[in-house]
Design an enzyme around this catalytic site. Structure first.
Site, mmCIF file in Angstrom:
data_model
loop_
_atom_site.group_PDB
_atom_site.id
_atom_site.type_symbol
_atom_site.label_atom_id
_atom_site.label_comp_id
_atom_site.label_asym_id
_atom_site.label_seq_id
_atom_site.Cartn_x
_atom_site.Cartn_y
_atom_site.Cartn_z
ATOM 1 N N GLY A 1 0.804 -1.212 -0.052
ATOM 2 C CA GLY A 1 -0.087 -0.097 0.158
ATOM 3 C C GLY A 1 1.045 1.130 0.034
ATOM 4 N N GLU A 2 0.558 2.134 0.778
ATOM 5 C CA GLU A 2 1.351 3.233 1.120
ATOM 6 C C GLU A 2 1.784 3.539 2.537
ATOM 7 O OE1 GLU A 2 3.609 6.464 0.569
ATOM 8 O OE2 GLU A 2 1.771 6.774 1.882
ATOM 9 N N SER A 3 3.235 3.687 2.306
ATOM 10 C CA SER A 3 3.807 3.375 4.105
ATOM 11 C C SER A 3 3.404 4.593 4.755
ATOM 12 C CB SER A 3 5.142 2.961 4.115
ATOM 13 O OG SER A 3 6.082 3.951 3.128
ATOM 14 N N CYS B 1 6.175 -5.541 0.261
ATOM 15 C CA CYS B 1 6.160 -4.247 -0.169
ATOM 16 C C CYS B 1 6.282 -2.793 0.918
ATOM 17 C CB CYS B 1 5.237 -3.727 -1.512
ATOM 18 S SG CYS B 1 5.556 -2.415 -2.502
ATOM 19 N N ARG C 1 12.533 3.464 -0.179
ATOM 20 C CA ARG C 1 11.075 3.569 -0.774
ATOM 21 C C ARG C 1 11.314 3.548 -2.206
ATOM 22 N NH1 ARG C 1 7.082 7.342 2.392
ATOM 23 N NH2 ARG C 1 6.068 6.579 0.774
ATOM 24 N N ILE D 1 5.668 -3.367 -7.800
ATOM 25 C CA ILE D 1 5.007 -2.212 -8.015
ATOM 26 C C ILE D 1 5.664 -0.999 -7.142
ATOM 27 C CG2 ILE D 1 2.597 -1.118 -8.195
ATOM 28 C CD1 ILE D 1 1.532 -3.840 -8.626
ATOM 29 N N ARG D 2 6.246 0.048 -7.502
ATOM 30 C CA ARG D 2 6.869 1.089 -6.692
ATOM 31 C C ARG D 2 7.464 0.285 -5.373
ATOM 32 N NH1 ARG D 2 2.196 4.306 -4.599
ATOM 33 N NH2 ARG D 2 4.038 5.281 -3.330
ATOM 34 N N HIS E 1 5.317 -8.376 -4.625
ATOM 35 C CA HIS E 1 3.598 -8.809 -4.298
ATOM 36 C C HIS E 1 3.532 -10.030 -4.783
ATOM 37 C CE1 HIS E 1 2.228 -4.477 -3.164
ATOM 38 N NE2 HIS E 1 3.329 -4.244 -4.156
ATOM 39 N N GLU F 1 1.269 -12.060 -3.733
ATOM 40 C CA GLU F 1 -0.337 -12.370 -3.755
ATOM 41 C C GLU F 1 -0.837 -12.104 -5.009
ATOM 42 O OE1 GLU F 1 0.110 -7.789 -2.378
ATOM 43 O OE2 GLU F 1 1.157 -9.636 -2.396
#
Length: 179
Positions: free
Chosen positions: A48-50, A79, A101, A127-128, A163, A165
């Site tokens: 997600g976004e940390s 991630c 990051r 992804i990022r 990821h 998943e």
């Protein structure tokens, strides 16, 4: 003995982790409140976004409970979850790992590759993704990309910069379930 796995479900890609675990016949609990930790044996902290995740952990007053649970039980961070667990961050600092990051680039730089893991080839979706810039001496490196670690374990903590998943391959989740 049946195992109940929690997936932190306050932000990020928690649903795909839950679906992967359910496909393995595992009891899944979406963790949103402090009392949810009492119902699980292990936990996944999804991508997600940390920064957003940290803000929500604080807002929902579960940061301390999360830190306590993660220090005593098997935990898997993917991630942003790896960022939350890493040392040198303002987060949980539970694994001797430093991360950069978005080290593998921005959203437009996302990619899929194959990695060696436990003698097999697995697909990995970046992804990022954070780059693991330093791993402690007591870290087990389980997979690498471009000669850099991307899946590591220290005791009860497993983290990946990618990821797992988002693929059909459940190898990494099975590894986590057997920790």
């Amino acid at each position: 003995m049946s195992v109940s796995v929690g997936v932190l479900a306050i932000q990020g890609g928690f649903q795909k982790h839950a679906e992967m675990l359910e496909s393995l016949g595992v009891e899944v609990k979406l963790v949103k409140f402090t009392n949810d930790f009492d119902e699980i044996d292990r936990l996944i902290i999804p991508g997600g976004e940390s920064t957003a995740l940290l803000n929500l952990l604080t807002k929902h007053q579960i940061f301390d409970k999360l830190q306590d649970f993660c220090s005593q039980n098997p935990v898997f961070g993917t991630c942003a979850g790896s960022i939350i667990l890493s040392k040198g961050s303002q987060y949980l600092s539970l694994i001797d790992l430093e991360v950069e990051r978005n080290g593998y680039g921005r959203q437009v730089d996302s990619f899929v590759t194959n990695l060696g893991f436990m003698g097999n080839s697995i697909k990995a979706v970046f992804i990022r993704a954070p780059k693991f810039t330093r791993v402690g001496d007591n870290i087990d490196v389980l997979a690498k990309f471009d000669d850099l670690p991307v899946l590591v374990r220290q005791g009860n903590i497993l983290v990946s910069s990618f990821h797992p998943e988002l693929t059909e391959d459940s190898s990494v989740h099975k590894y986590f379930l057997n920790m």
